[in-house]
Write a protein that holds these residues in place. Sequence first.
Motif, mmCIF file in Angstrom:
data_model
loop_
_atom_site.group_PDB
_atom_site.id
_atom_site.type_symbol
_atom_site.label_atom_id
_atom_site.label_comp_id
_atom_site.label_asym_id
_atom_site.label_seq_id
_atom_site.Cartn_x
_atom_site.Cartn_y
_atom_site.Cartn_z
ATOM 1 N N TYR A 279 0.828 -1.200 0.000
ATOM 2 C CA TYR A 279 0.000 0.000 0.000
ATOM 3 C C TYR A 279 0.864 1.252 0.000
ATOM 4 O O TYR A 279 0.569 2.232 -0.702
ATOM 5 C CB TYR A 279 -0.944 0.019 1.199
ATOM 6 N N LYS A 280 1.963 1.220 0.768
ATOM 7 C CA LYS A 280 2.878 2.366 0.757
ATOM 8 C C LYS A 280 3.459 2.576 -0.641
ATOM 9 O O LYS A 280 3.603 3.707 -1.103
ATOM 10 C CB LYS A 280 3.997 2.147 1.767
ATOM 11 N N GLY A 281 3.785 1.458 -1.306
ATOM 12 C CA GLY A 281 4.254 1.566 -2.686
ATOM 13 C C GLY A 281 3.183 2.116 -3.607
ATOM 14 O O GLY A 281 3.467 2.902 -4.516
ATOM 15 N N PHE A 282 1.938 1.713 -3.373
ATOM 16 C CA PHE A 282 0.780 2.227 -4.110
ATOM 17 C C PHE A 282 0.707 3.748 -3.976
ATOM 18 O O PHE A 282 0.634 4.473 -4.965
ATOM 19 C CB PHE A 282 -0.478 1.564 -3.530
ATOM 20 N N ARG A 283 0.760 4.225 -2.754
ATOM 21 C CA ARG A 283 0.644 5.670 -2.502
ATOM 22 C C ARG A 283 1.839 6.434 -3.079
ATOM 23 O O ARG A 283 1.679 7.526 -3.634
ATOM 24 C CB ARG A 283 0.542 5.921 -0.999
ATOM 25 N N ARG A 284 3.030 5.860 -2.924
ATOM 26 C CA ARG A 284 4.227 6.539 -3.410
ATOM 27 C C ARG A 284 4.179 6.684 -4.932
ATOM 28 O O ARG A 284 4.452 7.755 -5.486
ATOM 29 C CB ARG A 284 5.458 5.758 -2.972
ATOM 30 N N ALA A 285 3.836 5.585 -5.618
ATOM 31 C CA ALA A 285 3.748 5.633 -7.075
ATOM 32 C C ALA A 285 2.642 6.582 -7.519
ATOM 33 O O ALA A 285 2.818 7.390 -8.438
ATOM 34 C CB ALA A 285 3.491 4.226 -7.630
ATOM 35 N N GLU A 286 1.491 6.505 -6.867
ATOM 36 C CA GLU A 286 0.362 7.366 -7.211
ATOM 37 C C GLU A 286 0.716 8.836 -7.015
ATOM 38 O O GLU A 286 0.442 9.676 -7.889
ATOM 39 C CB GLU A 286 -0.845 6.987 -6.353
ATOM 40 N N GLY A 287 1.344 9.158 -5.874
ATOM 41 C CA GLY A 287 1.710 10.548 -5.604
ATOM 42 C C GLY A 287 2.679 11.095 -6.633
ATOM 43 O O GLY A 287 2.546 12.235 -7.103
ATOM 44 N N PHE A 288 3.665 10.285 -7.013
ATOM 45 C CA PHE A 288 4.642 10.729 -8.016
ATOM 46 C C PHE A 288 3.974 10.945 -9.364
ATOM 47 O O PHE A 288 4.175 11.974 -10.021
ATOM 48 C CB PHE A 288 5.763 9.698 -8.134
ATOM 49 N N LEU A 289 3.156 9.985 -9.803
ATOM 50 C CA LEU A 289 2.502 10.110 -11.107
ATOM 51 C C LEU A 289 1.540 11.300 -11.137
ATOM 52 O O LEU A 289 1.440 12.009 -12.149
ATOM 53 C CB LEU A 289 1.756 8.815 -11.441
ATOM 54 N N LEU A 290 0.835 11.531 -10.027
ATOM 55 C CA LEU A 290 -0.055 12.692 -9.967
ATOM 56 C C LEU A 290 0.737 13.985 -10.066
ATOM 57 O O LEU A 290 0.321 14.944 -10.750
ATOM 58 C CB LEU A 290 -0.854 12.669 -8.661
ATOM 59 N N ALA A 291 1.893 14.046 -9.409
ATOM 60 C CA ALA A 291 2.725 15.244 -9.468
ATOM 61 C C ALA A 291 3.222 15.485 -10.887
ATOM 62 O O ALA A 291 3.190 16.619 -11.395
ATOM 63 C CB ALA A 291 3.905 15.116 -8.500
ATOM 64 N N VAL A 292 3.679 14.426 -11.538
ATOM 65 C CA VAL A 292 4.154 14.555 -12.923
ATOM 66 C C VAL A 292 3.040 15.097 -13.810
ATOM 67 O O VAL A 292 3.246 15.999 -14.631
ATOM 68 C CB VAL A 292 4.656 13.194 -13.447
ATOM 69 N N ARG A 293 1.846 14.564 -13.637
ATOM 70 C CA ARG A 293 0.707 15.007 -14.459
ATOM 71 C C ARG A 293 0.387 16.483 -14.202
ATOM 72 O O ARG A 293 0.100 17.236 -15.140
ATOM 73 C CB ARG A 293 -0.509 14.128 -14.161
ATOM 74 N N CYS A 294 0.461 16.905 -12.957
ATOM 75 C CA CYS A 294 0.213 18.317 -12.642
ATOM 76 C C CYS A 294 1.245 19.214 -13.317
ATOM 77 O O CYS A 294 0.909 20.266 -13.874
ATOM 78 C CB CYS A 294 0.235 18.534 -11.131
ATOM 79 N N HIS A 295 2.507 18.835 -13.252
ATOM 80 C CA HIS A 295 3.553 19.626 -13.911
ATOM 81 C C HIS A 295 3.296 19.719 -15.416
ATOM 82 O O HIS A 295 3.478 20.789 -16.021
ATOM 83 C CB HIS A 295 4.925 18.996 -13.665
ATOM 84 N N MET A 296 2.888 18.619 -16.028
ATOM 85 C CA MET A 296 2.616 18.614 -17.465
ATOM 86 C C MET A 296 1.471 19.553 -17.815
ATOM 87 O O MET A 296 1.532 20.289 -18.807
ATOM 88 C CB MET A 296 2.304 17.189 -17.925
ATOM 89 N N HIS A 297 0.408 19.533 -17.027
ATOM 90 C CA HIS A 297 -0.736 20.421 -17.281
ATOM 91 C C HIS A 297 -0.323 21.886 -17.158
ATOM 92 O O HIS A 297 -0.736 22.734 -17.962
ATOM 93 C CB HIS A 297 -1.860 20.116 -16.290
ATOM 94 N N ILE A 298 0.478 22.189 -16.157
ATOM 95 C CA ILE A 298 0.905 23.575 -15.944
ATOM 96 C C ILE A 298 1.810 24.041 -17.077
ATOM 97 O O ILE A 298 1.684 25.166 -17.568
ATOM 98 C CB ILE A 298 1.606 23.713 -14.574
ATOM 99 N N LEU A 299 2.717 23.178 -17.504
ATOM 100 C CA LEU A 299 3.646 23.553 -18.576
ATOM 101 C C LEU A 299 2.928 23.782 -19.898
ATOM 102 O O LEU A 299 3.262 24.708 -20.646
ATOM 103 C CB LEU A 299 4.703 22.460 -18.751
ATOM 104 N N THR A 300 1.949 22.932 -20.205
ATOM 105 C CA THR A 300 1.284 23.016 -21.507
ATOM 106 C C THR A 300 0.026 23.872 -21.484
ATOM 107 O O THR A 300 -0.510 24.215 -22.530
ATOM 108 C CB THR A 300 0.907 21.611 -22.007
#
Length: 928
Positions: A279-300
């Motif tokens: 579950y910790k791995g679930f949250r860690r992966a999810e948090g990272f992917l969500l952050a990446v997606r936010c950066h992409m939306h802001i950049l574009t």
Amino acid sequence: MTDWTIPSRRVPRQRAIIDRRALSGAIATLAREQGEAARPAVLAVLQEALEKGRTELESRLEEKPSAGHAITLGYAFLTDQLIRVIHDYVTEHLLPASNRTAAERLAIVAVGGYGRAEMAPHSDVDIAFITPMKRSPWCEQAIEAMLYLLWDLGLKVGHSSRTIGDTMQLAKDDLTICTSLLEGRLIWGDQPVYDELRARFWSEVVRGNERQFLARKLDERNARHKRMGDSRYVVEPNVKDGKGGLRDLQTLYWIGKYMHRVQSAAELVDVGLLTRTEYKGFRRAEGFLLAVRCHMHILTRRAEDRLTFDLQRQVAERMNFADRPGKSAVERFMQFYFLQAKRVGSLTGVFLAHLEEEASRSKVRRGFFAGWSARPRNLRGYVVESGRIKAPGDNWFTDDPVRLIEMFQLAEAEGLEIHPETMRQADRDARAIDGSVRRDKRANALFLDLLAGRNDPETALRWMNEAGVFGRFVPDFGRVNAQMQFDMYHHYTVDEHTIRAIGLLSQIERGLLEDDHPRATKQIHRVGSRRALFVAVLLHDIAKGRGGDHSVLGAQVAKRLCPRFGLDAKETELVQWLVLQHLLMSSTAQKRDLTDPKTIEDFVAEVKTLDRLRNLAILTAVDIRAVGPGTWNSWKGQLLGELYDAAQERLRLGHKRTGRAARVKARKAAVSEILGGSDAGRASLVEDLSGNLADAYWIAEPEDIIAENLTLYDEARRSGARLSLRCLVDEERGATLVSVIAADHPGLFYRIAGGIHLAGGNIIDARIHTTRDGYAIDNFLVQDLNEEPMREDSQIERLERHIDEALFGEAELVPRLAARPLSHARAKAFAVAPRVNFDNLASNHFTVVEVSARDRPALLNRLAHALFKASLIVQSAHVTAYGEMASDTFYVTDLTGGKITAPERLAEIEAALLSAASDKRQRESEDA
């Protein structure tokens, strides 16, 4: 009305994002003062609040670049508050109704990702307007007024408006609606309506349909993966929908919620589908992917979910990844990304296997087999049941860590799957693999048996990699785990490329790729050591990302690892050589003139033995093919085959080889036979025309092309036409042969090349000849932008027209060529510094010039024009593309037919070629 907040999760410093009470007060004041005319002012206040909230959340992401959960929760909170304010403004000021009837009750429900309270900056606002019965006119007016305000704010709203009954019926029939409702969350409005919606959803839609939902969701997931490339290691991944992306994590949650009624991902631990560590791995992966997606939306500034090459650099910088020796910031960022995607894959596999096992236990057998089940059997202490191998106890691997290798070897040898619980144990206990296990002879023998397995080593090795055992047992492989190469040529990470190459090698050995690789299929059973070949494939890219020549460094790794694996001294020497020279054959075949005897002599001098040649040819084929879809084609197969056959003949004959005169005589006889076979009257063309053609022509061109050339040459001489042109699709070579016969004059080659480029063709090979009576015979192999022959009548017509215009038209070629779009628009993301190399040893008669530069329209034409201006004669040209980079090789002489050796002359030519290859002119054209 209760002030609903996002369940169980509070947003810090909420009023810095949006102060709903202050905003509501300001809007109420405007409504009282201006009445219905207040709408523009209300919209302006809402717009200001939205922009202020977005600015605040963007600054928070800059402060904490990996805070994916907090930021997506913040955007959901901002949207919630705006919708609540809009609802109150519409229902209290625009459409006030003091005593609403039962039909005028309305609940606004967030669904999908918004319902889950995970919103990136430009995510859709997915909402459902729910009424208890058929909508009243008041409800319709209120919904319309709210939607118009949301649209006017620039929000992309996905909406529906239905009764509870309609919603239930649609949810039963439509998987998308069912899934979105699964995460429904009341934003504002009538609480009892929402409560009834939820109660009926669980009782009428979910109950009794759990297995059906699981099956449909998995089918949906598999179809999505197929659309996205079916690998989590594609180098431009889709963060949302790609394999190993956010949608895969969300699918786990949806299935868990549907099957076990969990309300949060954390509860997946309580029902036994994930361990606390997972579950910790679930949250860690999810948090990272969500952050990446936010950066992409802001950049574009849009809802961008594909992590393209240009975005990779920018996101890596925003997330504070830095360069390290041998590895750039963007490569480190992408390696971390793929490690998270790998974790998602591991979680998915364990999770779904658990559900499958639960389902099999709950199935009721009927008929003849009722009450019967296959007995588990014992396999070296393991339990085998229903085609799965399972560890017999929780301490099985820690008691003897060599079993971590043994299990995967047995799975490959016996054609078994691995039980999910045992995969979980392997992942947990992989850390038990230490130096003593790596040195253990039994462990290394098992690993070698697995690597060179006779059934399906690719799948077993991939499982081993997913469990973290592969990288633990072979730490050098662990270093390239999830490592990408930041270019457009390689489609996969290094570990995925390597495992795919091993799989291809196994398929060739089993005869499954005979149509594409007939030589390799035959020769693989003649190699001196098949296990050495499998080890060479494993190690050929093992040293990538270390800051040096990966071939040289890889050979050093091979020298150290091969004895550990159990290879003898002879096998170790072979693997070292193969890793050191694994690019030799492809480079020679694609960049050198294979009709030049010196090319074959130099290649054979390095290869030395037939066994090395066989091994290298097979390694080269699987290495190219494992790069990605489309990288292997018939043209590359043709070139490698020609080189293999020439080298094999040279190695068999030793220093005995057919003299030049005898080779020319044999070639003329073969061409006469071809011409006579098609038309007895044409058989005399060889005798009639051979006096006008130098021996070099007969040696350089294949027999079938010479036959075509002679027919065209004869027609040109008889008609006196200024241009004779023939385009023939050559399926064997995977290209269109464009033969041009014209009166020879300076600049002919670069002009023809320009015409071909204008017609949309890519030149992959070119040979230039001059007859003794003043004609030029130029042969080009041409492909379209998809690396296919130009077959259509319209394409052929375009080739002929543009070549004619290039040779005889008045329009300038350079401006028209520069205006053409990049064949790979994504190449703009890469800075490729042009390089020029001269080699006066590669040929006895020519100076070999190799130019590497960013691939773009008409690069060959520009380089050929620079050689023409430098008073050089081009004998042949060979073009190789590696994603964003092109490598163009020319065999040239000066005007007297000699090599170019003077340093000052070479420096002058280099400067001219660098200028022609630079991006400056292209950038100026793009800017214009």
